[in-house]
Every structure is written in C-alpha cells, then in structure tokens.
Design an enzyme around this catalytic site. Structure first.
Site, mmCIF file in Angstrom:
data_model
loop_
_atom_site.group_PDB
_atom_site.id
_atom_site.type_symbol
_atom_site.label_atom_id
_atom_site.label_comp_id
_atom_site.label_asym_id
_atom_site.label_seq_id
_atom_site.Cartn_x
_atom_site.Cartn_y
_atom_site.Cartn_z
ATOM 1 C CE LYS A 32 -0.738 0.237 5.018
ATOM 2 N NZ LYS A 32 -0.105 1.534 5.254
ATOM 3 C CB THR A 33 3.955 2.295 1.814
ATOM 4 O OG1 THR A 33 3.393 1.970 3.092
ATOM 5 C CG2 THR A 33 4.765 3.565 1.940
ATOM 6 C CG ASP A 223 -1.282 4.708 5.135
ATOM 7 O OD1 ASP A 223 -1.937 3.767 4.645
ATOM 8 O OD2 ASP A 223 -0.128 4.564 5.590
ATOM 9 C CD GLU A 224 -2.386 1.482 8.375
ATOM 10 O OE1 GLU A 224 -3.443 0.826 8.350
ATOM 11 O OE2 GLU A 224 -1.267 0.953 8.337
ATOM 12 C CD GLN A 254 -3.815 -5.334 8.159
ATOM 13 O OE1 GLN A 254 -2.832 -5.231 8.881
ATOM 14 N NE2 GLN A 254 -3.757 -5.165 6.838
ATOM 15 N NE ARG A 644 0.829 -8.162 11.023
ATOM 16 C CZ ARG A 644 0.580 -7.310 10.055
ATOM 17 N NH1 ARG A 644 1.423 -6.339 9.810
ATOM 18 N NH2 ARG A 644 -0.498 -7.428 9.294
#
Length: 711
Positions: A32-33, A223-224, A254, A644
């Site tokens: 995503k970044t 973002d997020e 998430q 993770r």
C-alpha cells in the site's frame, strides 16, 4: 519519469487515479505504501503543484518513510519539502497555528502529551469533591482520560457529558471532565484530541476558513483509513468538501482500535459517504507463504461485515504451521524459549523472530524464560523518547521559559531538582493564585514582594500572553527553604528566558540551565547504578542533539515554541534505536505494521484470544487496551497476528492456567479451531520434554554405571 509498469494491475489502477473519491482496499503485505507514494509522484509528474497535495498518516515514522520514498521517485528536494505529509495531529496543529486568531488562541499555546494529560486528570481528581490524593487511589486515571477522549471525539462537550450515571467511572468523568478542560484553558494548553476537534469545530462555524483549507489541498490521501475516528472523518470530509478528490487506503480486516475510538464503519461505508466512489482491491501479498495466507483467509472469512477479499501470493506453500500444546503457561514459555534457541542454532538471527501475545500480562513469564536461556530480547511498545522523565524535565524548563502560563510544566520543575518547595507550599501557592484568578507563576512572583528584586526578574517573564504585567499575588508568609527555593527557581527560569529572548543559541542556553540546576549530578545520585545514570544522561544529550538540529536551521524564539509543540507529537519509541540483534516481544496490537520471518503467537485460548473482556464485557469497568467491543474485532486481531509472519508461524496454547489460586482448564481459541487441520502440525510440549532426556543426564547415568562395573 514515474514507471507505473513496475506495479501490478490493481496497484497501477490506484496509483494512476485522477480525481474523485477512491477506496484502496489494501490487504496485509500488499504494497500500500508503494501505491500512495507512486500516486503522489505521478500527480507531481502530471503538473500538480506539491503545495496542493496532502497525505495524512497515523505515525511520524510512516510520514517520514512516505516522504523519503516520494523523494527517491521525484529526486527533487524542494518539491518533496513542499508536500504536506504528516499525521492527523500534526495537520491539526498546523491548522491551529495558522488560524490562531480566528480561534482566539494565545500566541504561546502548548500541546499536552499523554503524560501531561494524565497529570491534569490527577490534579482534577484531587479537587473533585475535595478528595485530595484519595481520588487518585480510588480511580484509574487512564480510564477517566479514555472516557474524556472518546467524548471529545464524539463532540460531547465537558458540560454535556453524562455517560451512564450508574457507572462509577462515568459519573466521576462527568465531574472531572469540566475541571480538566478548565485546567487546559488556564494553561493555554490543548491535548491530542483538541488538535482534531478544535479545527473541525472551526470548519463547521466558519465557512471562509473551511473553504480556504479545502481549496488549499486539491488532492488528499489518507493512509490506514480503517483507524480513523468520528472526528478525523469529519476533518477529512471538510478538507475535500469543494472537490471530493479523496483517496483513502486501508483494510477493514485490520481494524483493531475501536477501544480508542476508531470506527470500522468509516471504511465499510466509504462508498455511501462519498457517492460515486471507486473501489480497488489489492489482494496480492508480497510478504507471506501460501500456508500462512490460507490460515489468515480462513479465519477472517468468518467475519460477516467486511469487504470481501482474499489474499494470495506467488510464494511457495512454505513451512507447515506449528501448533504447540503445553500443559501450563510455564511449559509453554519454556518450549518457546527452547524453540527460539534451536532456530538461532539453525541460522536464524535473533531479530528475525517475534513473540506476540494478546495481553502484556503474558509477557512476564516469557521474559523470564528468555533470560534463563540467555536469549537477547526487546519489548516493543516501549516508552517514547520524549516521554522519558529526564527529557520531559528539561523540556518543562523550556516550556515555562517560553510560556509561564504552562502550569503543568511549572509544577513539574517547581521542586526539581529538589530546592525545598514542598507539596504543602505548592498547594498554598495554587490556592492563592486561584483566589486571585491568577497563575501559579504570579503566585511565585508574589513571594518575592518582600525581597529585593532580582535584575530583570519582573519583566523577563510575564503571565500575560502579549507581554504586559501579570497579576501579583501576596505571598509574604512563605519563608525559609521554600522561599529560597522559589527565588532560585525564578532565577534559573528567568535566566533561561532572557538567554532565549536575547537570541542566544538554545543549546547553549539549555546547557547553562543544566549546569545551574546541576541536573547531571542529580541523575547520578538518583540512579541505581552508574550505567543507569549514564543512560539517563545520554537521553538528555539526545535531547540536546534534537535542539541542535533545530538551532542549525537558524530559527528564533517563536519557532522554538512551535518546535516544542511538535516534539509532543513525536511517536518514536525505544525500539527505533535498539542496537544489536534481539528477539522482539510485543502485543498483537503493537505488532500491526510489522513483519518478521518467524512469529510465535502464544496463548491461543478462549478468554485470552478472544479476550475475556469481549466474552464478558461486564467483567471490568476499566477501559484500556485490552478492552474490545466484539468478537469480530478479536478475530481481526488474530488475523493481524497471523499475517505478521513471513515464512514460519507458531501458534501455542496452554491446557491449564492458574486463576485465583487454582488450576483451571483452558479451551482452545475458536480462531485456532477455524484453521484447517491440513495447514498445521500438532506438537505436544510435554511429550517432547519427556522424550528429550538431557544429554548431560544420560552421560552421567552411563558414567555412574561404568563406575559400578569397575567396582
């Protein structure tokens, strides 16, 4: 030239998006970044001026990484610097600073970080019902602060809050909240929630201000987005009210922070709130093996309210997941330590391994076993650099020198290092100031009325924001050590203020302060060892380094106040600068955004994951990080933990745990049972321990046997 061909098709579609609302559903490890930074670079390439682009994140670290990655794409430092990339709170602070006059704010307002806020709540508790320190003992300060925060973000004012009158904490919050707000305003202070709420209030009452900011940024990215709360959503809506050029990136699977106000419906209902919104799904995972993704997909699919998506990878199936079953938590921790030691012997570096848990209470026994096995480790989610006591003490001196109304900072330093000003004296000073509607600094100056004035003392520091004379409070009856201590305090603070006012380099001025108050001597005397003292001294030196970097920019006093406000927003943790390889220990909440080749998720049992506070919400009245609203959020937390892991995943549990002095059977977590059996192997910890007789014992046995035969 920005090369979009390096992106996969959905990434390319999102990065090349022009105007209008867009929701990018970015699954864990889906890049995503890369999408956000490439889109910014693409907009710049299309001729959009950098001043018209705003990207909002949740941490300073994420903002810095985003700016660096954009910089590597556009290779133009001036353009990169002109971009607005920062956290919601940094953006809110910028609005408050820019619109200070419209809001009627004093020039020297300060920002209270969480420890400042806790101090203000403690002070408010003491004055409610005249409870004194008994209020602190009876009530959890963090719980009250959490309620205040949730109320603010729901735009419930101090005098409007009622909560549930039958709930003792809600009832107390209804009394503390107004007092807390009074204290903030008296100190010209704002807390983190104010940084969002106050700009939104301004946007909603002043159409001119709202249009000015909406026209300033033509392209807004968040973002997020799944972590936004009600106030942040309203801020975003105002920012795009004129053009609707909004791109948000996030993953509803998430969303794990509802206990601190995050609202997952913000991302679930995005297309309803922004009609005509386009949705792009990023489902290709670049992090984990197929087995790990299969486990994650199967677990999260049991949540009904979600955007349908399924992670996939071009990686191999990878190692089988290990499900270890231990008799007790002690056996579980011992096994985890042994397995980590074996992994290291097999070539894994310590820092490639993480141990994750639902509650911090689970960490203690794991720490003990890692220490016993001489395994180096670090706990993530540690103290922020600017939250360390010695750092905050020095910052408090600077804050008071710049703004004597900052009562919380003044209280922090009033008797530190010790100068004979006891708690009783401070209370008398506070009461005298309140009686005159004056400040604590005015009361301190009142002590000097019967003494010879110190040069420049009455003019260097004034309680009045615009530099006029403050109110003098008669305090002639304070004598002896307390009076001498007050004279000393006013002297060192006034000297610091004079140095800053006259243009002296802030580092030089601060070093002089440290010598005047003999801070390093105090740290050496107060620390348990020379090594501990040196660590604390090094922290102060680190602050001086930060001030030096500020000084190198050649900015003056007003910019220093702004720099100190920004420091209160710093989110860097101890783990950012940890030397050497160490196993990472962290909560599942703290693990979000991280990834490791090997992950251990321990305590996969009912009442741990999902947590008992989800299954029995009435089990506690205290709101904290262990509180969760429903099973679906606990399942999302499990999903975050699983995703993770890059290459190897361990899921462990205990069959019994001690509760209230007796051993209680434990049930496997429902999330563990949702994972298909073909994805994991089961290892019996007790059976392995019985089978592995230590070599030393075997050697000893045969040695003894040989001796007997010789005899």
């Amino acid at each position: 030239m920005v090369d979009l061909s390096k992106l996969n098709p959905p990434q390319r579609e999102a990065a090349s998006h022009g105007g209008g609302p867009l929701l990018v559903l970015a699954g864990a490890g889906s890049g995503k970044t890369r999408v956000i930074t490439t889109r910014i670079a693409h907009l710049l390439e299309q001729g959009i001026p950098p001043q018209a682009i705003c990207a909002v994140t949740f941490t300073n670290k994420a903002a810095e990484e985003m700016r660096e990655r954009v910089g590597s794409l556009v290779r133009n430092k001036e353009v990169t610097r002109a971009l607005t990339i920062g956290t919601f709170h940094a953006l809110g602070l910028m609005i408050l600073r820019t619109e200070r006059k419209a809001l009627g704010l004093p020039r020297g307002f300060v920002i209270y970080d969480q420890s400042d806020q806790m101090g203000a709540v403690r002070e408010a508790l003491r004055h409610v019902r005249n409870m004194g320190r008994d209020g602190e003992r009876r009530f959890d300060v963090k719980s009250i602060l959490t309620r205040i925060s949730l109320a603010k973000n729901s735009f419930i004012g101090a005098n409007e809050y009622t909560g549930n009158p039958a709930d003792e904490y809600d009832a107390m919050t209804s009394e503390v909240y107004p007092k807390y707000q009074e204290m903030l305003r008296a100190c010209a202070a704002f807390d983190f929630d104010d940084l969002i709420v106050e700009p939104v209030r301004l946007f909603e009452t002043d159409a001119g201000v709202r249009e000015r900011w909406s026209s300033k940024y033509h392209y807004v990215m968040v973002d997020e987005f799944q972590d936004t709360n009600a106030a942040q959503l309203r801020m975003v809506k105002h920012f795009v009210s004129l053009h609707q050029n909004l791109v948000v990136v996030g993953d509803d699977d998430q969303s794990i922070y509802s206990w601190r106000g995050a609202d997952p419906t913000n991302i679930l209902r995005f297309d309803e709130m922004f009609p005509g919104a386009k949705i792009v799904k990023l489902e290709q995972n670049y992090r984990s093996t197929k087995r790990i993704l299969s486990a994650a997909n199967t677990v999260i699919a049991n949540n009904k309210q979600r955007h349908g998506k399924s992670l996939w990878s071009q990686h191999a199936d990878g190692e089988i997941i290990t499900h270890a079953v231990a008799a007790t938590p002690e056996d579980e921790a011992k096994w985890v330590a042994r397995e980590i030691h074996q992994l290291h012997q097999d070539g894994r570096s310590w820092d490639s391994i993480a141990v994750m848990y639902r509650s911090n209470l689970q960490a203690k026994i794991v720490e003990e076993e890692l220490r016993t096995a001489s395994i180096p480790y670090v706990m993530y989610g540690g103290q922020q650099f600017f939250e360390r006591k010695e750092v905050k003490d020095v910052l408090a001196y600077l804050r008071v020198a710049l703004n004597p109304k900052d009562e919380l900072a003044l209280r922090r330093i009033i008797n530190y290092p010790a100068r004979g000003i006891g708690a009783t004296t401070v209370e008398r000073l506070v009461l005298a100031a309140q009686a005159k509607h004056a400040t604590l600094w005015d009361a301190l100056k009142g002590v000097l009325k019967s003494s010879a004035s110190l040069p420049g003392l009455e003019t260097t520091l004034s309680s009045d924001d615009e530099g006029g004379p403050g109110t003098t409070v008669e305090m002639g009856d304070i004598r002896g050590a307390a009076k001498n201590g007050i004279i000393e305090l006013i002297h060192v603070v006034s000297e610091l203020a004079s140095a800053i006012e006259s243009g002296t380099d802030v580092v030089t001025a601060t070093k002089t302060l440290l010598e005047d108050i003999k801070l390093y001597d105090d740290l050496r005397m107060a620390s348990g060892s020379m090594a501990a003292a040196q660590r604390r001294i090094d922290n102060v030196e680190g602050l001086l380094g930060s001030l030096q970097r500020f000084s190198d920019k050649g900015k003056g006093k007003e910019h220093l106040a702004e720099h100190l406000r920004m420091l209160s927003l710093d989110t860097s943790k101890d783990e950012d600068n940890i030397p050497g390889e160490k196993v990472v220990l962290c909560t599942l909440h703290g693990a979000k955004g991280l990834e490791f080749p090997v992950c251990f998720m321990i305590g996969l049992e009912e009442e741990l994951l999902p947590h008992i506070r989800t299954l029995q919400p009435q089990a506690t009245d205290v709101l904290d990080a262990d509180h969760a609203t429903d099973i679906s959020e606990e399942r999302r937390l499990c999903y975050v933990g699983i995703t993770r892991a890059q290459k190897k995943l361990y899921l462990t549990r205990a069959c019994t745990r001690v509760s209230r002095g007796r051993s209680v059977p434990r049930t496997p977590s429902r999330f563990l049972l949702e994972i298909p059996e073909e994805l994991y192997e089961v290892r019996d910890v007790g059976e392995e321990a019985r089978a592995k007789v230590p070599e030393a014992e075997v050697a000893s046995f045969f040695g003894s046997l040989a001796s007997l035969l010789d005899d």
